[in-house]
Design a protein around this motif. Sequence first.
Motif, PDB file in Angstrom:
ATOM      1  N   LEU A 161      16.216  47.870  16.959  1.00  0.00           N
ATOM      2  CA  LEU A 161      16.236  47.757  18.451  1.00  0.00           C
ATOM      3  C   LEU A 161      17.351  49.873  18.429  1.00  0.00           C
ATOM      4  CD1 LEU A 161      19.038  44.928  18.483  1.00  0.00           C
ATOM      5  CD2 LEU A 161      17.505  45.242  20.030  1.00  0.00           C
ATOM      6  N   LEU A 162      17.088  50.621  17.137  1.00  0.00           N
ATOM      7  CA  LEU A 162      17.629  51.758  17.619  1.00  0.00           C
ATOM      8  C   LEU A 162      16.471  52.826  17.699  1.00  0.00           C
ATOM      9  CD1 LEU A 162      19.763  54.189  17.110  1.00  0.00           C
ATOM     10  CD2 LEU A 162      18.949  53.903  14.797  1.00  0.00           C
ATOM     11  N   LEU A 163      15.210  52.252  17.092  1.00  0.00           N
ATOM     12  CA  LEU A 163      13.867  52.854  17.374  1.00  0.00           C
ATOM     13  C   LEU A 163      13.553  52.600  18.964  1.00  0.00           C
ATOM     14  CD1 LEU A 163      10.746  54.120  16.456  1.00  0.00           C
ATOM     15  CD2 LEU A 163      10.210  52.019  16.221  1.00  0.00           C
ATOM     16  N   GLY A 164      13.939  51.261  19.360  1.00  0.00           N
ATOM     17  CA  GLY A 164      13.508  50.715  21.079  1.00  0.00           C
ATOM     18  C   GLY A 164      14.417  51.857  22.209  1.00  0.00           C
ATOM     19  N   LEU A 165      15.242  51.721  21.396  1.00  0.00           N
ATOM     20  CA  LEU A 165      16.719  52.870  22.618  1.00  0.00           C
ATOM     21  C   LEU A 165      16.563  54.137  22.219  1.00  0.00           C
ATOM     22  CD1 LEU A 165      19.416  50.409  22.278  1.00  0.00           C
ATOM     23  CD2 LEU A 165      18.054  50.667  24.561  1.00  0.00           C
ATOM     24  N   VAL A 203      22.742  41.307  19.290  1.00  0.00           N
ATOM     25  CA  VAL A 203      22.239  42.023  20.423  1.00  0.00           C
ATOM     26  C   VAL A 203      24.302  43.469  20.512  1.00  0.00           C
ATOM     27  CG1 VAL A 203      21.221  43.801  21.500  1.00  0.00           C
ATOM     28  CG2 VAL A 203      19.878  41.955  20.618  1.00  0.00           C
ATOM     29  N   ILE A 204      24.742  42.042  20.942  1.00  0.00           N
ATOM     30  CA  ILE A 204      26.098  43.122  20.523  1.00  0.00           C
ATOM     31  C   ILE A 204      26.971  43.752  19.870  1.00  0.00           C
ATOM     32  CG2 ILE A 204      28.780  42.444  22.113  1.00  0.00           C
ATOM     33  CD1 ILE A 204      26.986  40.312  24.174  1.00  0.00           C
ATOM     34  N   ALA A 205      27.177  42.572  18.645  1.00  0.00           N
ATOM     35  CA  ALA A 205      26.913  42.888  17.443  1.00  0.00           C
ATOM     36  C   ALA A 205      26.818  44.344  17.078  1.00  0.00           C
ATOM     37  CB  ALA A 205      27.442  42.466  16.047  1.00  0.00           C
ATOM     38  N   LEU A 206      25.366  44.646  16.726  1.00  0.00           N
ATOM     39  CA  LEU A 206      25.002  46.292  16.272  1.00  0.00           C
ATOM     40  C   LEU A 206      24.978  47.437  17.551  1.00  0.00           C
ATOM     41  CD1 LEU A 206      21.441  44.675  15.247  1.00  0.00           C
ATOM     42  CD2 LEU A 206      23.400  45.648  14.563  1.00  0.00           C
ATOM     43  N   ILE A 207      25.484  46.632  18.506  1.00  0.00           N
ATOM     44  CA  ILE A 207      26.230  48.290  20.036  1.00  0.00           C
ATOM     45  C   ILE A 207      26.877  49.103  19.144  1.00  0.00           C
ATOM     46  CG2 ILE A 207      26.994  48.450  21.792  1.00  0.00           C
ATOM     47  CD1 ILE A 207      26.644  46.082  23.337  1.00  0.00           C
ATOM     48  N   LYS A 208      27.851  49.155  18.184  1.00  0.00           N
ATOM     49  CA  LYS A 208      27.903  50.699  17.516  1.00  0.00           C
ATOM     50  C   LYS A 208      28.184  51.068  17.039  1.00  0.00           C
ATOM     51  CE  LYS A 208      32.683  51.265  14.835  1.00  0.00           C
ATOM     52  NZ  LYS A 208      33.990  50.720  13.955  1.00  0.00           N
ATOM     53  N   PRO A 209      27.202  50.696  16.319  1.00  0.00           N
ATOM     54  CA  PRO A 209      26.329  51.941  15.309  1.00  0.00           C
ATOM     55  C   PRO A 209      24.680  52.155  15.604  1.00  0.00           C
ATOM     56  CG  PRO A 209      26.087  48.656  14.192  1.00  0.00           C
ATOM     57  CD  PRO A 209      27.130  48.868  15.648  1.00  0.00           C
ATOM     58  N   MET A 210      24.847  50.877  16.612  1.00  0.00           N
ATOM     59  CA  MET A 210      23.807  51.927  17.363  1.00  0.00           C
ATOM     60  C   MET A 210      23.909  53.191  17.624  1.00  0.00           C
ATOM     61  SD  MET A 210      21.044  49.004  18.530  1.00  0.00           S
ATOM     62  CE  MET A 210      21.478  48.144  19.609  1.00  0.00           C
ATOM     63  N   ALA A 211      25.528  53.108  18.880  1.00  0.00           N
ATOM     64  CA  ALA A 211      25.798  53.716  20.113  1.00  0.00           C
ATOM     65  C   ALA A 211      26.421  54.792  18.696  1.00  0.00           C
ATOM     66  CB  ALA A 211      27.029  53.618  20.600  1.00  0.00           C
ATOM     67  N   PHE A 212      26.850  55.002  17.547  1.00  0.00           N
ATOM     68  CA  PHE A 212      27.168  55.937  16.406  1.00  0.00           C
ATOM     69  C   PHE A 212      26.113  56.496  16.317  1.00  0.00           C
ATOM     70  CE2 PHE A 212      27.812  57.622  12.546  1.00  0.00           C
ATOM     71  CZ  PHE A 212      28.166  58.161  12.672  1.00  0.00           C
ATOM     72  N   ALA A 247      19.853  53.442   6.592  1.00  0.00           N
ATOM     73  CA  ALA A 247      18.696  52.848   7.427  1.00  0.00           C
ATOM     74  C   ALA A 247      18.927  53.443   8.249  1.00  0.00           C
ATOM     75  CB  ALA A 247      19.491  51.045   7.400  1.00  0.00           C
ATOM     76  N   GLY A 248      19.458  53.697   9.937  1.00  0.00           N
ATOM     77  CA  GLY A 248      19.688  54.309  10.881  1.00  0.00           C
ATOM     78  C   GLY A 248      19.555  55.646  10.801  1.00  0.00           C
ATOM     79  N   THR A 249      19.935  56.413   9.886  1.00  0.00           N
ATOM     80  CA  THR A 249      19.272  57.777  10.237  1.00  0.00           C
ATOM     81  C   THR A 249      18.342  58.674  10.159  1.00  0.00           C
ATOM     82  OG1 THR A 249      22.033  58.488   9.188  1.00  0.00           O
ATOM     83  CG2 THR A 249      20.130  60.370   9.099  1.00  0.00           C
ATOM     84  N   PRO A 250      17.280  57.775   8.961  1.00  0.00           N
ATOM     85  CA  PRO A 250      15.939  57.816   9.012  1.00  0.00           C
ATOM     86  C   PRO A 250      15.319  57.494  10.655  1.00  0.00           C
ATOM     87  CG  PRO A 250      16.587  57.157   7.374  1.00  0.00           C
ATOM     88  CD  PRO A 250      17.877  56.848   8.149  1.00  0.00           C
ATOM     89  N   VAL A 251      15.412  56.375  11.065  1.00  0.00           N
ATOM     90  CA  VAL A 251      15.406  56.123  12.226  1.00  0.00           C
ATOM     91  C   VAL A 251      15.106  56.765  13.405  1.00  0.00           C
ATOM     92  CG1 VAL A 251      14.914  53.655  13.962  1.00  0.00           C
ATOM     93  CG2 VAL A 251      15.660  53.453  11.383  1.00  0.00           C
ATOM     94  N   VAL A 284      25.037  60.309   7.749  1.00  0.00           N
ATOM     95  CA  VAL A 284      25.317  60.117   6.775  1.00  0.00           C
ATOM     96  C   VAL A 284      26.663  59.675   5.950  1.00  0.00           C
ATOM     97  CG1 VAL A 284      24.721  59.475   4.556  1.00  0.00           C
ATOM     98  CG2 VAL A 284      22.808  59.915   5.991  1.00  0.00           C
ATOM     99  N   PHE A 285      26.745  61.085   6.204  1.00  0.00           N
ATOM    100  CA  PHE A 285      28.974  61.774   5.536  1.00  0.00           C
ATOM    101  C   PHE A 285      29.943  61.148   6.589  1.00  0.00           C
ATOM    102  CE2 PHE A 285      32.353  64.333   5.615  1.00  0.00           C
ATOM    103  CZ  PHE A 285      32.632  64.083   3.832  1.00  0.00           C
ATOM    104  N   VAL A 286      29.319  60.785   7.421  1.00  0.00           N
ATOM    105  CA  VAL A 286      30.943  60.789   8.781  1.00  0.00           C
ATOM    106  C   VAL A 286      30.792  58.437   8.818  1.00  0.00           C
ATOM    107  CG1 VAL A 286      31.427  60.987  11.102  1.00  0.00           C
ATOM    108  CG2 VAL A 286      30.435  63.000   9.585  1.00  0.00           C
ATOM    109  N   GLY A 287      29.229  58.796   8.997  1.00  0.00           N
ATOM    110  CA  GLY A 287      28.542  57.240   9.482  1.00  0.00           C
ATOM    111  C   GLY A 287      29.651  56.080   8.122  1.00  0.00           C
ATOM    112  N   GLN A 288      29.403  56.718   7.230  1.00  0.00           N
ATOM    113  CA  GLN A 288      29.844  55.880   6.136  1.00  0.00           C
ATOM    114  C   GLN A 288      31.087  55.392   6.166  1.00  0.00           C
ATOM    115  OE1 GLN A 288      29.648  57.344   1.649  1.00  0.00           O
ATOM    116  NE2 GLN A 288      29.949  59.490   2.649  1.00  0.00           N
ATOM    117  N   PHE A 289      31.930  55.888   7.079  1.00  0.00           N
ATOM    118  CA  PHE A 289      33.074  56.360   6.790  1.00  0.00           C
ATOM    119  C   PHE A 289      33.898  54.933   8.809  1.00  0.00           C
ATOM    120  CE2 PHE A 289      33.505  60.059   4.653  1.00  0.00           C
ATOM    121  CZ  PHE A 289      33.668  59.903   3.212  1.00  0.00           C
TER     122      PHE A 289
END
Length: 391
Positions: free
Chosen positions: A149-153, A290-299, A116-120, A102-107
Amino acid sequence: MSDILAFTIFALIFTVGEWVAVKTKANIDVVLFVAVVLLVGFWVGLPPKIYELSGILPMAGIIITLLIVGMGNMIDFAELKRQWKTVCVSIIALTTACFALVFVGQFVIGKDYALAGTPVFSGGTAATVAMKAILEQNGKTYLSVYITLLLGLQSLVGIPVSSQFLKRAGKAFKNNPAEMELYKNAAVAGTTTEKKRLIHFPASLDRPSFHLMKLGVVGVVSYYFSAALLQLTGINVSYIIVALIMGTIFTEIGFLEPDTLGKTDASGFILFGCVIILFSDFANCSPSDVIALIKPMAFILCVGTFFGCITGYICGKIFRIEPNLAIVMCLTCMYGFPATMYLSKEVAECTADNEEERKAIENYLLPKMNIAGFVTGSFATVLAGIFGGMM
């Protein structure tokens, strides 16, 4: 499309997904399979109204509540006490990794995507179910596709990485004759223990419908307790999170029996419903989304795995648990049961030289892996409530 056809299509997808999970030893789990099939299916012509036609979507709140109450019902404090080191390593390592995310991700990806992604990442299906409900309450449903999508991957990353570290842990255990001797004849501990009950029901009521009703009662109490808490104190705690806590409390006082969800004879349908409901947002999801979400999911996946390994290793040193095993205890958050069981058995088979060694390694790994997976999943559901309140 008729309603029964819509329902049967979902049932067929889920059934094939379970078969694939068994055949691949959970390397491709049910969630991943269903996610890919539905995502591609909607792109090639599966009608978006299939969810409404199937009758599953209108029951979403009910099914999710029953599952979360049942999850709280599964918490066995006696078993957690026996495995206290596993519990401590799992929670401390996971919490540290999550707050680092969360700390790094917000930046890097923005506050909402990180929260949203961290608990998943940290809890799989149960945490995703809870977070989707919270996002809907907060009016941020645009994040639903991202977290599903994050859950699935995430199992695609978590399982191979865990497998490598768990093999190292199995070899280290095998090279310790004293430990091997201790676990050769040890039985794998169950999670159900007899306890004194404050509430007793007649044996004549021991029927699936009665157990289903009891889960519903706890769900109702959770819903109105959450509403009363908001009205009296202004504290907004999702009833989904309250349901997890209430499931534990009502089990301790004896209102719910161990494995109440299993005794309803509806646990398979409830799990099926929850997995299918998770991907309802895919009906309106395009390839460009889906393409637009690649960066946050990869992070989330890369950075989360990195911090999980680091914090797991440090916790292993502190609690004197084999470091490779401690790392995997943290990473169980990415896949949970039954992958924890498959991984333990697979490592035992490929590490041992004979049946005696295989049994000893399995007795050593399996209880720790299953408890770690359960603890991370339960704790992450609470984290979903905390992070959801921060959005």
